[in-house]
Design a protein around this motif. Structure first.
Motif, mmCIF file in Angstrom:
data_model
loop_
_atom_site.group_PDB
_atom_site.id
_atom_site.type_symbol
_atom_site.label_atom_id
_atom_site.label_comp_id
_atom_site.label_asym_id
_atom_site.label_seq_id
_atom_site.Cartn_x
_atom_site.Cartn_y
_atom_site.Cartn_z
ATOM 1 N N LYS A 159 0.009 -9.959 -4.972
ATOM 2 C CA LYS A 159 -0.176 -10.520 -6.317
ATOM 3 C C LYS A 159 -0.808 -9.501 -7.260
ATOM 4 N N VAL A 160 -1.838 -8.803 -6.789
ATOM 5 C CA VAL A 160 -2.513 -7.816 -7.629
ATOM 6 C C VAL A 160 -1.573 -6.657 -7.953
ATOM 7 N N ARG A 161 -0.849 -6.169 -6.953
ATOM 8 C CA ARG A 161 0.084 -5.056 -7.190
ATOM 9 C C ARG A 161 1.195 -5.477 -8.144
ATOM 10 N N LEU A 269 -5.035 -1.106 4.185
ATOM 11 C CA LEU A 269 -4.328 -1.670 3.039
ATOM 12 C C LEU A 269 -5.279 -1.948 1.879
ATOM 13 N N ILE A 270 -6.478 -2.431 2.202
ATOM 14 C CA ILE A 270 -7.466 -2.694 1.152
ATOM 15 C C ILE A 270 -7.897 -1.384 0.490
ATOM 16 N N PHE A 271 -8.057 -0.320 1.292
ATOM 17 C CA PHE A 271 -8.417 0.981 0.738
ATOM 18 C C PHE A 271 -7.316 1.490 -0.205
ATOM 19 N N ALA A 276 -5.241 2.304 -5.787
ATOM 20 C CA ALA A 276 -4.255 1.947 -6.810
ATOM 21 C C ALA A 276 -4.933 1.307 -8.016
ATOM 22 N N CYS A 277 -5.932 0.469 -7.772
ATOM 23 C CA CYS A 277 -6.646 -0.169 -8.878
ATOM 24 C C CYS A 277 -7.450 0.849 -9.681
ATOM 25 N N GLN A 278 -7.985 1.860 -9.009
ATOM 26 C CA GLN A 278 -8.730 2.905 -9.706
ATOM 27 C C GLN A 278 -7.804 3.751 -10.590
ATOM 28 N N ARG A 279 -6.568 3.960 -10.141
ATOM 29 C CA ARG A 279 -5.607 4.744 -10.934
ATOM 30 C C ARG A 279 -4.916 3.918 -12.010
ATOM 31 N N GLY A 282 -5.503 4.485 -15.957
ATOM 32 C CA GLY A 282 -4.862 5.701 -16.451
ATOM 33 C C GLY A 282 -3.362 5.531 -16.580
ATOM 34 N N ARG A 283 -2.724 4.876 -15.580
ATOM 35 C CA ARG A 283 -1.279 4.637 -15.649
ATOM 36 C C ARG A 283 -0.932 3.746 -16.831
ATOM 37 N N LEU A 284 -1.732 2.695 -17.028
ATOM 38 C CA LEU A 284 -1.453 1.772 -18.125
ATOM 39 C C LEU A 284 -1.627 2.456 -19.474
#
Length: 312
Positions: A159-161, A269-271, A276-279, A282-284
């Motif tokens: 869901k988050v991805r 997977l959590i790591f 991905a959440c930290q990046r 910047g992607r957005l």
């Protein structure tokens, strides 16, 4: 009257997932695909009926586990595997015959979780009754928690991805559409002479090709064989706890080892999700800047076209 049987090759092409759990690929699909070939012509055998049949086998496994004796444990492990095979058939039938429904997806997921809960209750509870060792009750609580955690965690990660991807695509999709439109316009026939393409230097044959890492080679090998790199997921965990453990008579140590492996892969997977959440910001931001730049260029082009003098 039953319909004409489909071929195994057609079943593989239309029902196999591109990548799947290694237990499913190696120990379930070869049998499930042949059973699907037998029942697919009979349209009254729907995915929901197969889901209910899988539940019946599952509760049969629970009844065997509750007895707790050696051969009942073996019988329970076999029945659990049959239950899983039939449970895999319902999705294949749905994809093959186009008989899947949204309610069927809900029913399949809910009955899977209910079945696993009662099977765990019977397996570990049966061993507690036989041995009067409270450690079996603690192990039951841990086993049920890990199974629920895996499926809740997997759903939330997806869901988050998906949310991050949708937000980025909200900026990228208009750019892709504009680029596709520009490419289509450039591909139209033109009377102008094409400019010669610049010559490129030939590749240096003395330069050795870049070698891929061992991790990449292993991953590529697994994917070629339809096996996902997440080697211990909820499927493998359940199979080890409810099949390997009971059949070998090593329920306690196998459950501990399978649980540790599941936690290790879930932690990984959590790591990855954390990274991905930290990046993501910047992607957005990069997608937003590119979109706004494109909109500004398009507005400038429209203004220039409108202000240009008309030609007679």
């Amino acid at each position: 009257m039953p319909r004409v049987k489909v071929t195994l090759q057609e079943i593989r092409e239309r029902t196999y997932k591109p990548v799947d759990a290694w237990w499913t690929v190696l120990l379930v699909d070869p049998l499930a695909s042949r059973l699907v070939r037998l029942v697919a012509p009979y349209r009254w055998i729907t995915p929901n009926i197969l889901t209910l049949i899988a539940s019946i086998f599952g509760f049969g496994a629970a009844a065997c586990f509750a007895v707790g004796e050696t051969w009942y444990l073996v019988a329970g492990g076999i029945l659990f595997h049959i239950s899983f095979v039939v449970d895999c058939m319902d999705g294949k039938i749905a994809r093959l015959n186009g008989t899947g429904t949204m309610f069927g997806q809900w029913l399949d997921f809910v009955l899977d979780r209910v079945r696993v809960f009662f099977i765990a209750l019977a397996l570990f509870g049966g061993q507690f009754v036989r041995t009067d060792d409270v450690a079996w009750l603690w192990l039951m609580a841990v086993a049920i928690f890990l199974d629920l955690f895996r499926y809740l965690n997997g759903a939330q990660i997806a869901k988050v991805r998906r949310s991050m991807t949708d937000q980025v695509n909200a900026y990228k999709e208009p750019l892709r559409a504009a680029q596709a439109e520009a490419a289509a316009e450039m591909s139209e026939p033109s009377t102008e002479m094409p400019e010669p393409e610049p010559e490129t230097a030939p590749a240096n044959p003395s330069t050795p090709p870049k070698k891929s890492s061992l991790k990449n080679r292993i991953g590529a090998t697994l994917r070629r064989n339809r096996i996902r790199t997440h080697l211990i997921s909820g499927i493998e965990y359940e199979m080890f706890v409810f099949i390997v453990g009971p059949i070998t008579g090593l329920v306690f140590p196998v459950t501990i080892i399978a649980g540790a492996g599941l936690l290790a892969f879930e932690s990984f997977l959590i790591f990855k999700l954390l990274r991905a959440c930290q990046r993501f910001p910047g992607r957005l931001e990069a997608a937003r800047v590119a979109y706004e730049q494109h909109e500004a260029e398009r507005a400038a082009a429209v203004t220039e076209t409108q202000s240009a003098p008309a030609t007679v």
